[in-house]
Design a protein around this motif. Structure first.
Motif, mmCIF file in Angstrom:
data_model
loop_
_atom_site.group_PDB
_atom_site.id
_atom_site.type_symbol
_atom_site.label_atom_id
_atom_site.label_comp_id
_atom_site.label_asym_id
_atom_site.label_seq_id
_atom_site.Cartn_x
_atom_site.Cartn_y
_atom_site.Cartn_z
ATOM 1 N N MET A 1 -5.465 -20.567 1.629
ATOM 2 C CA MET A 1 -5.052 -20.261 2.970
ATOM 3 C C MET A 1 -5.174 -18.758 3.179
ATOM 4 S SD MET A 1 -1.329 -20.852 4.701
ATOM 5 C CE MET A 1 -1.693 -22.169 5.820
ATOM 6 N N ARG A 2 -5.723 -18.390 4.297
ATOM 7 C CA ARG A 2 -5.905 -16.971 4.588
ATOM 8 C C ARG A 2 -4.677 -16.409 5.285
ATOM 9 N NH1 ARG A 2 -10.885 -18.838 4.558
ATOM 10 N NH2 ARG A 2 -12.450 -17.586 3.529
ATOM 11 N N PHE A 3 -4.417 -15.154 4.946
ATOM 12 C CA PHE A 3 -3.331 -14.408 5.559
ATOM 13 C C PHE A 3 -3.850 -13.041 5.972
ATOM 14 C CE2 PHE A 3 -1.157 -17.349 2.823
ATOM 15 C CZ PHE A 3 0.045 -17.643 3.462
ATOM 16 N N ILE A 4 -3.316 -12.550 7.082
ATOM 17 C CA ILE A 4 -3.439 -11.133 7.413
ATOM 18 C C ILE A 4 -2.168 -10.522 6.829
ATOM 19 C CG2 ILE A 4 -3.471 -9.376 9.219
ATOM 20 C CD1 ILE A 4 -5.910 -10.861 9.709
ATOM 21 N N VAL A 5 -2.329 -9.615 5.893
ATOM 22 C CA VAL A 5 -1.196 -8.954 5.257
ATOM 23 C C VAL A 5 -1.224 -7.492 5.656
ATOM 24 C CG1 VAL A 5 -0.115 -8.317 3.067
ATOM 25 C CG2 VAL A 5 -1.233 -10.551 3.302
ATOM 26 N N THR A 6 -0.104 -7.023 6.190
ATOM 27 C CA THR A 6 0.018 -5.599 6.484
ATOM 28 C C THR A 6 1.062 -5.004 5.543
ATOM 29 O OG1 THR A 6 1.666 -5.970 8.220
ATOM 30 C CG2 THR A 6 -0.626 -5.827 8.912
ATOM 31 N N ALA A 7 0.721 -3.882 5.005
ATOM 32 C CA ALA A 7 1.637 -3.117 4.157
ATOM 33 C C ALA A 7 1.783 -1.749 4.796
ATOM 34 C CB ALA A 7 1.078 -2.998 2.743
ATOM 35 N N SER A 8 2.985 -1.449 5.274
ATOM 36 C CA SER A 8 3.263 -0.150 5.902
ATOM 37 C C SER A 8 4.296 0.577 5.070
ATOM 38 C CB SER A 8 3.811 -0.349 7.316
ATOM 39 O OG SER A 8 2.847 -0.918 8.156
ATOM 40 N N TRP A 9 4.005 1.837 4.750
ATOM 41 C CA TRP A 9 4.958 2.556 3.915
ATOM 42 C C TRP A 9 5.448 3.810 4.606
ATOM 43 C CZ3 TRP A 9 -0.005 1.326 2.563
ATOM 44 C CH2 TRP A 9 -0.922 2.356 2.391
ATOM 45 N N PRO A 10 6.685 4.197 4.267
ATOM 46 C CA PRO A 10 7.299 5.362 4.900
ATOM 47 C C PRO A 10 6.471 6.628 4.684
ATOM 48 C CG PRO A 10 8.931 4.139 3.610
ATOM 49 C CD PRO A 10 7.585 3.560 3.290
ATOM 50 N N VAL A 11 6.528 7.495 5.652
ATOM 51 C CA VAL A 11 5.798 8.757 5.567
ATOM 52 C C VAL A 11 6.205 9.527 4.313
ATOM 53 C CG1 VAL A 11 5.436 10.996 6.698
ATOM 54 C CG2 VAL A 11 5.449 8.891 8.059
ATOM 55 N N ALA A 12 7.499 9.540 3.996
ATOM 56 C CA ALA A 12 7.972 10.321 2.853
ATOM 57 C C ALA A 12 7.366 9.832 1.542
ATOM 58 C CB ALA A 12 9.501 10.280 2.776
ATOM 59 N N SER A 13 7.309 8.515 1.331
ATOM 60 C CA SER A 13 6.748 8.027 0.065
ATOM 61 C C SER A 13 5.237 8.237 0.028
ATOM 62 C CB SER A 13 7.116 6.567 -0.184
ATOM 63 O OG SER A 13 6.595 5.729 0.825
ATOM 64 N N GLY A 14 4.576 8.116 1.170
ATOM 65 C CA GLY A 14 3.144 8.400 1.224
ATOM 66 C C GLY A 14 2.853 9.861 0.968
ATOM 67 N N ASN A 15 3.666 10.740 1.556
ATOM 68 C CA ASN A 15 3.485 12.174 1.326
ATOM 69 C C ASN A 15 3.732 12.531 -0.134
ATOM 70 O OD1 ASN A 15 2.862 12.540 3.995
ATOM 71 N ND2 ASN A 15 4.817 13.489 4.550
#
Length: 103
Positions: A1-15
């Motif tokens: 089964m296909r899924f659209i998966v979005t992963a969004s991470w906080p600016v602080a952890s990305g920085n």
């Protein structure tokens, strides 16, 4: 089964990952494990976001997709089941049955 998966991470952890020089390598390692059919990156609601199409044989595979993002970036995950045109065509009888019963 296909899924659209979005992963969004906080600016602080990305920085923090960017400053440590690990952002790109960690993302690449996660994608190598997940093997999405497609993957795009965007800023969504001000957060770094990966938008992936993944094909999973079973719902028990969802943690293997989500956990790396949670652990690496403190990410928020959304998984939306999606259909290809052929899947929608195959669903026609069920749609027609629902129309007859509830429509």
């Amino acid at each position: 089964m296909r899924f659209i998966v979005t992963a969004s991470w906080p600016v602080a952890s990305g920085n923090a990952a960017a400053r440590a020089g690990t952002l790109a390598g960690t993302v690449q390692a996660i994608l190598e494990d997940i093997k999405p059919e497609a993957c795009y990156f965007a800023a969504v609601n001000g957060k770094r976001t990966a938008i992936m199409v993944v094909d999973l044989a079973d719902a028990s595979e969802i943690p293997a997709v989500a956990e790396p993002w949670f652990l690496a970036f403190d990410a928020s995950i959304e998984a939306i089941p999606v259909m290809l045109p052929g899947d929608l065509a195959a669903a026609g009888p069920a749609i027609e049955a629902a129309v007859r019963k509830f429509g």
